[in-house]
Design an enzyme around this catalytic site. Structure first.
Site, PDB file in Angstrom:
ATOM      1  N   SER A 455      -9.673   9.388  -8.696  1.00 22.94           N
ATOM      2  CA  SER A 455     -10.926   8.644  -8.791  1.00 22.94           C
ATOM      3  C   SER A 455     -10.992   7.933 -10.134  1.00 22.94           C
ATOM      4  CB  SER A 455     -12.121   9.601  -8.654  1.00 22.94           C
ATOM      5  OG  SER A 455     -13.323   8.956  -9.009  1.00 22.94           O
ATOM      6  N   LYS A 456     -11.323   6.652 -10.094  1.00 24.72           N
ATOM      7  CA  LYS A 456     -11.449   5.896 -11.338  1.00 24.72           C
ATOM      8  C   LYS A 456     -12.588   6.422 -12.200  1.00 24.72           C
ATOM      9  CE  LYS A 456      -9.567   1.600  -9.445  1.00 24.72           C
ATOM     10  NZ  LYS A 456      -9.815   0.150  -9.176  1.00 24.72           N
ATOM     11  N   ARG A 457     -13.577   7.061 -11.569  1.00 21.31           N
ATOM     12  CA  ARG A 457     -14.728   7.571 -12.313  1.00 21.31           C
ATOM     13  C   ARG A 457     -14.479   8.981 -12.855  1.00 21.31           C
ATOM     14  NH1 ARG A 457     -17.035   5.329  -7.786  1.00 21.31           N
ATOM     15  NH2 ARG A 457     -17.315   7.403  -6.872  1.00 21.31           N
ATOM     16  N   LYS A 458     -13.718   9.787 -12.109  1.00 19.89           N
ATOM     17  CA  LYS A 458     -13.557  11.190 -12.494  1.00 19.89           C
ATOM     18  C   LYS A 458     -12.254  11.481 -13.235  1.00 19.89           C
ATOM     19  CE  LYS A 458     -16.161  12.840  -8.458  1.00 19.89           C
ATOM     20  NZ  LYS A 458     -16.096  13.676  -7.220  1.00 19.89           N
ATOM     21  N   ASP A 459     -11.226  10.664 -13.004  1.00 18.81           N
ATOM     22  CA  ASP A 459      -9.902  10.969 -13.536  1.00 18.81           C
ATOM     23  C   ASP A 459      -9.444   9.884 -14.515  1.00 18.81           C
ATOM     24  OD1 ASP A 459      -9.445  13.265 -11.714  1.00 18.81           O
ATOM     25  OD2 ASP A 459      -9.454  11.698 -10.179  1.00 18.81           O
TER      26      ASP A 459
END
Length: 689
Positions: A455-459
């Site tokens: 995920s671009k937001r989480k990772d």
């Protein structure tokens, strides 16, 4: 006039299962000289790797990446022996050599009649006529007369090799003195040999030699084609790295192509971010960057070409009509593909708003042998006639990418597995354009440690973010190449080793887990191994940020960085741990103060300060006796009871390099000042209790 002396060396790939092989021959020039004795053992060893090992010499077929093993050891010796080995090939060795490779050699400086080569050729075809390459002819064959004048001939080559397919070989084209190479020729050789037909026709004076002049064989050409719509993703970076490694290993060229056809999202800032990321990783390209939008006129022309040839057609179906028919088809148990409503309608350019669809033969098989996933693809009936030009006149991605790959002569397309499902339609486009498709290899996607999609937001997925976090490019490259690829149990790879060892045959199919702990381990390894100059250059931006000003390099700072190598997994962490040297004022960690700056530490600190003030030599060698004498004066106090309060007072934390090394790099004046501040902290704590 003596016929010009040449060495004749032929290699053929006889693998009918591989449609992308080219029959390819080449002349290798050699100086006149005595024939080299053929060593059967080395010659036999050379043949299994001829296809790949001789590629740098421009000899052989387009390489197959599966099972590719680089065996350049004693290559020059192998080539020399193979060139001088016709006699050896007439022995039992001919039966030992795999029929996947056909080698005919004529010794340097030795003139031999074409009939002699033909006799030798028959040995190689004995029992192997059924295993023939695809029916294509890439050779121009010339006969060199005694006067040295070549006769050019575009020989017609017949087909027909029985149930096993067309046989391949050498065959005289009438009485012209020119030999044909191609399908059907091998059968003619066998028939002539069996029937004891006449000898080779002669022309001119003296004996002939054959020269095989292949169509120029291009080295491997790969491409990395990012979309400039954001940062350089680790998935894209790994794809670029795999292309780079494969290309460097095989001596080819890597093309950088910016696929910027998404005009709304593509920006030059994003393009520069991608280029910066590649440069930071050390992934060098040989051509480009080229922009897909610069080829827009060519894309439009290809669509018009397909329309003119009847390989594409205009479709006036509206979006609403298509959706309704698709839903109805799916509800009835169908696959929801286009029903071909406009396929035979014959709409002209004046039909109004329309798209253009590729006319695909529903009986065709759109399959390929993927370099990673193996046999892949599907029947054309499962995909239908896809769109290649939108109603606004812009070509779709598939049309653009196939056109660009053809124009750039890309031989190998190595990309993420998310493109695997795109390939059948692209194969249909190659066929419509009458072009041979490149070799495809789809590498597995990178997933989180849990197995879920990144995920671009989480990772952390941006190369620039890893750079900002203090990871070295060497560590990132090492980590990225191991995401899906392996070479035994080896974990540490230099760039040179990657270029030497990499192969898609050792890339797995399962999703590659992004193990950040392994990245940190690798980064610490490279921090420990980095030369002093490279380490300072890499860590300097982080040092400047911690210090709040540009940091000047000196011997004391180099010593500090050396002390922190073993304790730092990133450059950012190293700079933060160097704060006690970079800054005059430090902040003592509350938890460390609570644990170590207790009233019991007051007396030891007050006893140590004068001992340190008395030192004329501020070094590890003098600091150790000062600590020991202080502990002894306090009744045999254990060193840890003194060292930990000193460490917290001087560095602000409970962890640092060895206490003597730490005080040495801090300096005498700052050490004593901070110890006095530590004493004040303890006294304030006593006053509050």
């Amino acid at each position: 006039m003596r016929a010009e002396s040449r060495t004749i060396f032929i290699t053929e790939g006889l693998d009918r299962d591989c449609e992308r092989d080219h029959l390819s021959e080449e002349i290798v020039e050699a100086d006149d000289g005595p024939t080299v004795r053929a060593d059967l053992e080395i010659l036999s060893e050379a043949h299994p790797v001829l296809r790949e090992a001789l590629l740098p010499f421009g000899i052989g077929c387009r390489p197959l990446v599966q099972g590719f093993e680089h065996q350049a050891v004693r290559l020059a010796e192998r080539v020399r022996i193979a060139l001088a080995a016709p006699a050896a090939l007439e022995t039992d060795l001919a039966r030992q050599i795999s029929l996947d490779h056909h080698v005919v050699g004529d010794a340097a400086g030795f003139e031999r009649e074409a009939e002699g080569l033909l006799d030798l050729d028959v040995h190689r075809f004995a029992g192997g006529l059924a295993r023939s390459p695809p029916p294509r002819r890439d050779l121009e064959v010339e006969a060199l007369l005694a006067a040295g004048e070549p006769l050019d001939l575009n020989a017609e080559v017949g087909h027909g090799g029985g149930a096993g397919g067309p046989a391949w070989g050498l065959e005289m084209a009438g009485n012209s003195g020119v030999w044909a190479v191609g399908p059907g020729a091998g059968r003619g050789i066998a028939e002539r040999r069996a029937g004891q037909q006449g000898k080779t026709p002669k022309r001119g004076r003296g004996k002939r030699q054959l020269r095989y002049a292949p169509r120029a064989m291009s080295p491997i050409r790969t491409r990395f084609a990012p979309s400039p719509t954001g940062f350089l993703h680790i998935g894209g970076a790994r794809t670029a790295l795999f292309n780079w490694a494969l290309t460097r290993k095989q001596g080819g060229a890597l093309v950088l192509r910016i696929e910027d056809t998404d005009l709304e999202r593509s920006t030059r800032e994003s393009e520069e971010a991608v280029l910066d990321g590649l440069r930071w990783l050390g992934i060098e390209w040989d051509e480009g960057p080229l922009r897909q939008t610069d080829n827009a006129d060519r894309h439009k022309a290809v669509v018009e070409q397909l329309l003119e040839e009847g390989k594409a057609y205009r479709c006036v179906c509206t979006k609403e009509e298509l959706e309704a028919r698709r839903d109805a088809d799916i509800a009835a148990g169908g696959k929801g593909i286009y029903d071909g409503r406009c396929r035979e309608a014959g709409h002209g350019a004046d039909c109004g708003t329309h798209t253009v669809r590729l006319r695909i033969d529903p009986e065709a098989s759109l399959r390929w042998d993927d370099l990673v996933f193996g046999p892949s693809g599907q029947d054309a009936s499962e995909i239908g006639d896809g769109i290649i030009r939108r109603s606004d006149g812009t070509p779709l991605y598939h049309l653009a990418v196939v056109t660009d790959d053809l124009d750039m002569q890309i031989t190998h397309v190595i990309r993420g597995a998310d493109h695997h499902s795109n390939t059948p339609f692209q194969l249909a486009l190659y066929r419509a354009l009458g072009a041979e498709p490149p070799t495809f290899g789809h590498v597995p996607l990178i997933v989180a440690e849990s197995g879920r999609k990144l995920s671009k937001r989480k990772d952390p997925v941006s190369i620039q973010q890893f750079q900002a976090d203090g990871f070295l490019p060497e560590a990132m490259v090492n980590w990225l190449v191991r995401l899906g690829w392996s070479h035994g149990d080896q974990e540490i790879f230099s760039r040179d080793e990657i270029a030497e060892l990499f192969g898609l045959d050792h890339v797995g199919r399962a999703g590659a887990q992004a193990d950040l702990a392994k990245l940190e381990w690798l980064n610490q390894h490279y921090i420990k191994e980095a030369p002093a100059d490279a380490l300072f250059e890499g860590v300097k931006p982080f040092l400047d940020a911690v210090a709040g000003q540009p940091v000047e390099r000196d011997a004391n700072l180099d010593r500090t960085l050396d002390l922190l190598r073993e304790r730092s997994s990133t450059l950012a962490e190293m700079a933060e741990k160097a704060r006690f040297v970079l800054c005059d004022e430090i902040e003592i960690d509350a938890a460390a103060a609570k644990k170590h700056l207790r009233p019991v530490a007051l007396e030891p600190l007050e006893a140590l300060i004068p001992a340190l003030e008395a030192l004329d030599d501020w070094s590890e060698a003098s600091l150790e006796p000062a600590f020991e004498s202080t502990c002894e004066a306090l009744g045999g106090l254990k060193l840890g009871k003194l060292a930990q309060p000193v460490r917290v007072s001087v560095t602000g934390t409970g962890a640092s390099p060895g206490i003597y090394e730490t005080l040495e790099v801090v300096g005498q004046a700052r050490t004593i000042a901070r110890l006095r501040a530590g004493v004040d902290v303890i006294k304030a704590r006593v006053a509050e209790s």
